[in-house]
Motif scaffolding. Structure first.
Motif, PDB file in Angstrom:
ATOM      1  N   LEU A 121      -0.142   9.916 -34.017  1.00 18.02           N
ATOM      2  CA  LEU A 121       0.568   9.730 -35.281  1.00 18.02           C
ATOM      3  C   LEU A 121       2.070   9.528 -35.082  1.00 18.02           C
ATOM      4  CD1 LEU A 121      -1.240  12.176 -37.735  1.00 18.02           C
ATOM      5  CD2 LEU A 121      -1.643   9.737 -37.318  1.00 18.02           C
ATOM      6  N   ASN A 122       2.625  10.005 -33.974  1.00 15.93           N
ATOM      7  CA  ASN A 122       4.044   9.757 -33.721  1.00 15.93           C
ATOM      8  C   ASN A 122       4.301   8.259 -33.544  1.00 15.93           C
ATOM      9  OD1 ASN A 122       5.092  12.350 -33.906  1.00 15.93           O
ATOM     10  ND2 ASN A 122       4.563  12.831 -31.784  1.00 15.93           N
ATOM     11  N   TRP A 123       3.417   7.614 -32.774  1.00 18.86           N
ATOM     12  CA  TRP A 123       3.546   6.158 -32.636  1.00 18.86           C
ATOM     13  C   TRP A 123       3.347   5.490 -33.990  1.00 18.86           C
ATOM     14  CZ3 TRP A 123       0.526   2.014 -33.842  1.00 18.86           C
ATOM     15  CH2 TRP A 123       0.917   0.770 -33.320  1.00 18.86           C
ATOM     16  N   ALA A 124       2.359   5.936 -34.754  1.00 21.96           N
ATOM     17  CA  ALA A 124       2.090   5.336 -36.062  1.00 21.96           C
ATOM     18  C   ALA A 124       3.292   5.485 -36.998  1.00 21.96           C
ATOM     19  CB  ALA A 124       0.850   5.974 -36.683  1.00 21.96           C
ATOM     20  N   GLY A 163       0.792  -1.223   0.000  1.00 21.21           N
ATOM     21  CA  GLY A 163       0.000   0.000   0.000  1.00 21.21           C
ATOM     22  C   GLY A 163       0.825   1.273   0.000  1.00 21.21           C
ATOM     23  N   ARG A 164       2.049   1.223  -0.573  1.00 17.73           N
ATOM     24  CA  ARG A 164       2.920   2.395  -0.621  1.00 17.73           C
ATOM     25  C   ARG A 164       2.810   3.119  -1.957  1.00 17.73           C
ATOM     26  NH1 ARG A 164       5.545   3.784   4.250  1.00 17.73           N
ATOM     27  NH2 ARG A 164       5.965   1.869   5.417  1.00 17.73           N
ATOM     28  N   ALA A 165       3.036   4.426  -1.927  1.00 22.23           N
ATOM     29  CA  ALA A 165       3.155   5.193  -3.166  1.00 22.23           C
ATOM     30  C   ALA A 165       4.525   4.934  -3.779  1.00 22.23           C
ATOM     31  CB  ALA A 165       2.961   6.677  -2.884  1.00 22.23           C
ATOM     32  N   LEU A 166       4.622   5.081  -5.093  1.00 24.64           N
ATOM     33  CA  LEU A 166       5.863   4.810  -5.812  1.00 24.64           C
ATOM     34  C   LEU A 166       6.262   6.011  -6.649  1.00 24.64           C
ATOM     35  CD1 LEU A 166       5.108   1.228  -7.228  1.00 24.64           C
ATOM     36  CD2 LEU A 166       6.279   1.805  -5.098  1.00 24.64           C
ATOM     37  N   ARG A 167       7.577   6.203  -6.771  1.00 23.20           N
ATOM     38  CA  ARG A 167       8.111   7.132  -7.757  1.00 23.20           C
ATOM     39  C   ARG A 167       8.789   6.281  -8.826  1.00 23.20           C
ATOM     40  NH1 ARG A 167      11.046  10.130  -4.777  1.00 23.20           N
ATOM     41  NH2 ARG A 167       9.470  11.748  -4.459  1.00 23.20           N
ATOM     42  N   ILE A 168       8.351   6.419 -10.067  1.00 22.88           N
ATOM     43  CA  ILE A 168       8.863   5.570 -11.131  1.00 22.88           C
ATOM     44  C   ILE A 168       9.435   6.410 -12.266  1.00 22.88           C
ATOM     45  CG2 ILE A 168       7.222   3.713 -10.623  1.00 22.88           C
ATOM     46  CD1 ILE A 168       5.622   4.570 -13.096  1.00 22.88           C
ATOM     47  N   THR A 169      10.397   5.833 -12.962  1.00 20.40           N
ATOM     48  CA  THR A 169      10.890   6.379 -14.221  1.00 20.40           C
ATOM     49  C   THR A 169      10.309   5.497 -15.314  1.00 20.40           C
ATOM     50  OG1 THR A 169      12.941   7.095 -13.168  1.00 20.40           O
ATOM     51  CG2 THR A 169      12.920   6.972 -15.581  1.00 20.40           C
ATOM     52  N   TYR A 170       9.484   6.088 -16.184  1.00 21.41           N
ATOM     53  CA  TYR A 170       8.689   5.283 -17.115  1.00 21.41           C
ATOM     54  C   TYR A 170       8.899   5.728 -18.551  1.00 21.41           C
ATOM     55  CZ  TYR A 170       4.740   2.678 -19.011  1.00 21.41           C
ATOM     56  OH  TYR A 170       3.963   1.807 -19.729  1.00 21.41           O
ATOM     57  N   TYR A 171       9.084   4.735 -19.426  1.00 25.10           N
ATOM     58  CA  TYR A 171       9.211   5.007 -20.860  1.00 25.10           C
ATOM     59  C   TYR A 171       7.842   4.864 -21.520  1.00 25.10           C
ATOM     60  CZ  TYR A 171      10.188   4.277 -25.796  1.00 25.10           C
ATOM     61  OH  TYR A 171      10.173   4.365 -27.162  1.00 25.10           O
ATOM     62  N   THR A 172       7.375   5.920 -22.164  1.00 18.17           N
ATOM     63  CA  THR A 172       6.103   5.915 -22.876  1.00 18.17           C
ATOM     64  C   THR A 172       6.377   5.705 -24.353  1.00 18.17           C
ATOM     65  OG1 THR A 172       5.154   7.439 -21.251  1.00 18.17           O
ATOM     66  CG2 THR A 172       3.965   7.176 -23.325  1.00 18.17           C
ATOM     67  N   ALA A 173       6.053   4.516 -24.857  1.00 21.08           N
ATOM     68  CA  ALA A 173       6.376   4.185 -26.245  1.00 21.08           C
ATOM     69  C   ALA A 173       5.600   5.045 -27.230  1.00 21.08           C
ATOM     70  CB  ALA A 173       6.091   2.708 -26.504  1.00 21.08           C
ATOM     71  N   ALA A 174       4.358   5.394 -26.893  1.00 23.36           N
ATOM     72  CA  ALA A 174       3.532   6.159 -27.827  1.00 23.36           C
ATOM     73  C   ALA A 174       4.151   7.512 -28.148  1.00 23.36           C
ATOM     74  CB  ALA A 174       2.125   6.344 -27.264  1.00 23.36           C
ATOM     75  N   GLN A 183       5.214  12.442 -42.689  1.00 25.94           N
ATOM     76  CA  GLN A 183       6.131  12.210 -41.572  1.00 25.94           C
ATOM     77  C   GLN A 183       7.023  10.998 -41.842  1.00 25.94           C
ATOM     78  OE1 GLN A 183       3.944  11.859 -37.912  1.00 25.94           O
ATOM     79  NE2 GLN A 183       3.151  13.950 -37.997  1.00 25.94           N
ATOM     80  N   VAL A 184       6.436   9.918 -42.370  1.00 27.64           N
ATOM     81  CA  VAL A 184       7.211   8.718 -42.678  1.00 27.64           C
ATOM     82  C   VAL A 184       8.252   9.023 -43.748  1.00 27.64           C
ATOM     83  CG1 VAL A 184       7.091   6.401 -43.666  1.00 27.64           C
ATOM     84  CG2 VAL A 184       5.406   7.113 -41.958  1.00 27.64           C
ATOM     85  N   ARG A 185       7.846   9.761 -44.793  1.00 30.56           N
ATOM     86  CA  ARG A 185       8.768  10.098 -45.881  1.00 30.56           C
ATOM     87  C   ARG A 185       9.919  10.958 -45.363  1.00 30.56           C
ATOM     88  NH1 ARG A 185       5.454  12.583 -48.693  1.00 30.56           N
ATOM     89  NH2 ARG A 185       4.699  10.806 -49.909  1.00 30.56           N
ATOM     90  N   ALA A 186       9.614  11.948 -44.528  1.00 36.41           N
ATOM     91  CA  ALA A 186      10.652  12.837 -44.020  1.00 36.41           C
ATOM     92  C   ALA A 186      11.647  12.086 -43.142  1.00 36.41           C
ATOM     93  CB  ALA A 186      10.008  13.983 -43.236  1.00 36.41           C
ATOM     94  N   THR A 187      11.137  11.200 -42.276  1.00 39.75           N
ATOM     95  CA  THR A 187      12.026  10.445 -41.398  1.00 39.75           C
ATOM     96  C   THR A 187      12.900   9.487 -42.192  1.00 39.75           C
ATOM     97  OG1 THR A 187      10.354  10.553 -39.640  1.00 39.75           O
ATOM     98  CG2 THR A 187      12.110   8.942 -39.375  1.00 39.75           C
ATOM     99  N   ALA A 188      12.303   8.801 -43.183  1.00 40.00           N
ATOM    100  CA  ALA A 188      13.077   7.874 -44.015  1.00 40.00           C
ATOM    101  C   ALA A 188      14.135   8.617 -44.833  1.00 40.00           C
ATOM    102  CB  ALA A 188      12.136   7.103 -44.930  1.00 40.00           C
ATOM    103  N   THR A 189      13.774   9.790 -45.362  1.00 42.55           N
ATOM    104  CA  THR A 189      14.734  10.573 -46.149  1.00 42.55           C
ATOM    105  C   THR A 189      15.897  11.032 -45.285  1.00 42.55           C
ATOM    106  OG1 THR A 189      12.969  11.334 -47.619  1.00 42.55           O
ATOM    107  CG2 THR A 189      15.010  12.619 -47.590  1.00 42.55           C
TER     108      THR A 189
END
Length: 350
Positions: free
Chosen positions: A284-287, A160-171, A309-315
């Motif tokens: 759309l960033n996740w997409a 029943g304790r509170a937590l401080r976490i470091t979390y990676y958000t994939a989205a 966005q996909v074209r720009a990142t691939a280029t």
């Protein structure tokens, strides 16, 4: 609002199963007993007992044909079991059956979110004791997750304790610091999650155990607000809704697997072996990252913003490969022959 009813339904089903298992030997010992008398002895109504007897008609041995199912005869308001389908015999497990049952119970005991782990462990101990050498094989059950991280989260939730976490958000492809008040641990789709009130988002959130990079247990108790409610995960973690972005992809044969792995709104045949697949995404960033990871057999049909966005990142990635790497500074001593050794080997540790 529906959870208490669900738990009540599970309890009622368990009670009925126990009653049915006791009903056959009870009736075998009292052939021709009146239904009213049997109902009184078993603590149920006559209507409930008749419903139980109707259910017994379709219970029995695998095959479930004539000669496999429990049979009984009625004479007015009296009932007699004429064939018990072997239910009165003690259960004998084969070595494979005993081992399978032990493995399943061990897996259940290790699953986050199991509310009564002590009962599972007691049942496991009884089966192992009864099976003896049948389950002596060196079998170790581990869940596909970071066991230590899951155990630390489980301890925090149970305490029943509170937590401080470091979390990676994939989205959003970002790492954040959060303070959470845990509600429960659970396993969904083979992954461990902690469900908690997130003080940063001011809402209930699910955090995947394997995306929690660091955990600190705070000295304060978890303070879950009254409005916090657990999510309904009967249909999985991700639940598409009309307000989420809709993307449409043209996929080749090699990428059709996404229609089985992700919830799709529409799948239509396209030209040749191609399919048109439409699905909702969190953003759309996740997409963009999702499409880039699929490979050349996938083309974005809509929205146009995602395609750009996909074209720009691939280029940008191709441009980075086209630029020559900066020349590395060399140590002239590294090229000098080394007595008794290969110059390449000697230069390696440098």
């Amino acid at each position: 609002m529906t959870r208490p009813a669900a738990r009540g339904g599970s309890r009622a089903s368990a009670d009925r199963l126990a009653r049915l298992l006791n009903l056959v030997p009870y009736l075998l010992a009292r052939p021709g007993i009146e239904i009213a008398e049997a109902a009184g002895d078993l603590g149920v109504t006559e209507r409930q007992l008749r419903e139980d007897l109707e259910l017994l008609w379709v219970c029995g041995l695998p095959g479930y044909g004539p000669g496999d199912l429990i049979d009984m005869a009625f004479d007015g308001d009296r009932v007699t079991i004429t064939y018990d389908a072997g239910i009165d015999r003690p259960l004998r497990l084969t070595p494979d059956e005993a081992l399978a049952l032990v493995v399943a119970l061990r897996m259940l005991a290790e699953t986050p979110g199991v509310s009564n782990r002590e009962a599972v462990e007691r049942a496991l101990a009884k089966i192992e004791d009864a099976a003896g050498d049948l389950v002596g094989a060196p079998v170790e059950v581990r869940l596909p997750a970071d066991t230590r991280r899951v155990e630390s989260l489980r301890t925090a939730v149970d305490g029943g304790r509170a937590l401080r976490i470091t979390y990676y958000t994939a989205a959003r492809d970002e790492t954040t610091e959060r303070t959470i008040d845990p509600l429960r641990m659970l396993m969904v789709g083979g992954r461990a999650y902690v469900e908690a009130w997130c003080r940063r988002a001011e809402a209930v959130r699910l955090f995947r155990a394997d995306r929690i990079d660091a955990v600190t247990e705070l000295d304060e108790p978890a303070a879950v607000p009254p409005q916090a409610r657990p999510h309904d995960l009967s249909d999985g973690v991700f639940r598409p809704s009309p307000d989420l972005p809709l993307i449409t992809l043209r996929v080749g044969r090699g990428e059709r697997w996404i229609t089985e792995y992700y919830p799709c709104e529409r799948v239509e045949p396209g030209d040749g072996d191609q399919w048109l697949v439409s699905l909702r995404v969190t953003d759309l960033n996740w997409a963009r990252r999702f499409v880039l990871g699929l490979g050349p057999d996938v083309t974005v049909v809509s929205p146009v913003e995602l395609a750009e966005q996909v074209r720009a990142t691939a280029t940008a990635a191709l441009d980075a490969y086209a630029r020559p790497a900066p020349a590395a500074r060399r140590d002239p001593a590294a090229d000098a022959p080394t007595p008794g050794g290969d110059p390449a080997v000697a230069a390696g540790p440098r």
